[in-house]
Design an enzyme around this catalytic site. Structure first.
Site, PDB file in Angstrom:
ATOM      1  N   HIS A  52       0.835  -1.201   0.000  1.00 43.03           N
ATOM      2  CA  HIS A  52       0.000   0.000   0.000  1.00 43.03           C
ATOM      3  C   HIS A  52       0.876   1.260   0.000  1.00 43.03           C
ATOM      4  CE1 HIS A  52      -3.806  -2.123   1.809  1.00 43.03           C
ATOM      5  NE2 HIS A  52      -3.314  -2.756   0.759  1.00 43.03           N
ATOM      6  N   GLU A  54       0.973   3.815   1.901  1.00 43.17           N
ATOM      7  CA  GLU A  54       1.518   4.187   3.212  1.00 43.17           C
ATOM      8  C   GLU A  54       2.749   3.359   3.569  1.00 43.17           C
ATOM      9  OE1 GLU A  54      -1.625   3.333   2.447  1.00 43.17           O
ATOM     10  OE2 GLU A  54      -3.058   4.021   3.948  1.00 43.17           O
ATOM     11  N   CYS A  82      -6.033   1.462   6.052  1.00 38.97           N
ATOM     12  CA  CYS A  82      -6.636   0.190   6.447  1.00 38.97           C
ATOM     13  C   CYS A  82      -6.031  -0.254   7.782  1.00 38.97           C
ATOM     14  CB  CYS A  82      -6.382  -0.876   5.372  1.00 38.97           C
ATOM     15  SG  CYS A  82      -4.689  -1.507   5.342  1.00 38.97           S
ATOM     16  N   CYS A  85      -2.153  -0.753   7.630  1.00 42.78           N
ATOM     17  CA  CYS A  85      -1.400   0.509   7.579  1.00 42.78           C
ATOM     18  C   CYS A  85      -1.519   1.270   8.900  1.00 42.78           C
ATOM     19  CB  CYS A  85      -1.871   1.355   6.408  1.00 42.78           C
ATOM     20  SG  CYS A  85      -1.412   0.620   4.818  1.00 42.78           S
TER      21      CYS A  85
END
Lengths: 145, 145
Positions: A52, A54, A82, A85
């Site tokens: 992701h 992040e 999410c 993260c």
């Protein structure tokens, strides 16, 4: 430099993801007015569902600073983090997290029912350029159908 | 091959972490009787607070299999996964997660108050060789003091 300024740069990262047929989410990490790292969703490219925006930005920030905690830093991300993260941000002890659009499906608030999972020293701000971030996601999924 | 067999191998990984002065947590990913990947905590070595045993093992499994979902796989980890790792396991759609000792402080159950954060298709088993895993952690933190 305002939150909107940095969020615009995070949106630029999300647009890169879009151009590479990745779910368009982008992130920027700053310390003061300085950009420390950038990241965009690379799940398809890296064949890794944990890649992701992040996580990419965090890993890059740890490398760049040679530090494993980021208490002075701010993460700008176009969409609510999410659970994974949020957990990664917790471990980083990051100073501040700013996101754009809420994620009604995968956002950590939906999963845990509380804001608590962030580190107690992390402050949070949301809704910055949320329409732009949500619009990008909507266009992406519309094109995919 | 039993769960205890693979958990012993995960404990071997945790011992490696211990030898390198890392919090001793180890993980193994299997498909059937085949070991797909291994990992141990590398937070200090990589200067990255997200370099948990589970993440190392997952990344290695995605690379090894060239697949981003692991529905046939089992992850053995010596200690209950944290929120971040639970989130990563969620995204991997892994078939089964087996852990040893519960983590009263950082385990996902403590943070979320529910088992729900795992993927609905993921089954869970816990307590396998939990005394050994907990003892290793206890020795580590005792030596650190």
């Amino acid at each position: 430099m305002t939150d909107a300024y940095f969020m615009k740069l995070a949106l630029k990262e999300a647009e890169r993801a879009f151009a590479e047929e990745e779910v368009p989410v982008g992130a920027i990490i700053t310390i003061g007015d300085r950009i420390i790292s950038r990241g965009y969703n690379m799940v398809e490219k890296l064949n890794d569902p944990t890649a992701h925006a992040e996580i990419i930005a965090l890993t890059s920030a740890f490398n760049h600073l040679g530090a494993k905690y980021l208490p002075e830093a701010t993460l700008y991300v176009t969409v609510e983090p999410c659970l994974m993260c949020t957990g990664a941000l917790y471990w980083s002890k990051i100073g501040r997290v700013v996101w754009g659009a809420d994620d009604e499906k995968n956002g950590h608030l939906r999963v845990t029912g509380k804001e608590w999972p962030f580190h107690p020293k992390t402050t949070i701000e949301k809704g910055i350029l949320k329409e732009e971030a949500a619009m990008l996601l909507k266009s992406f999924f519309k094109a995919k159908r």
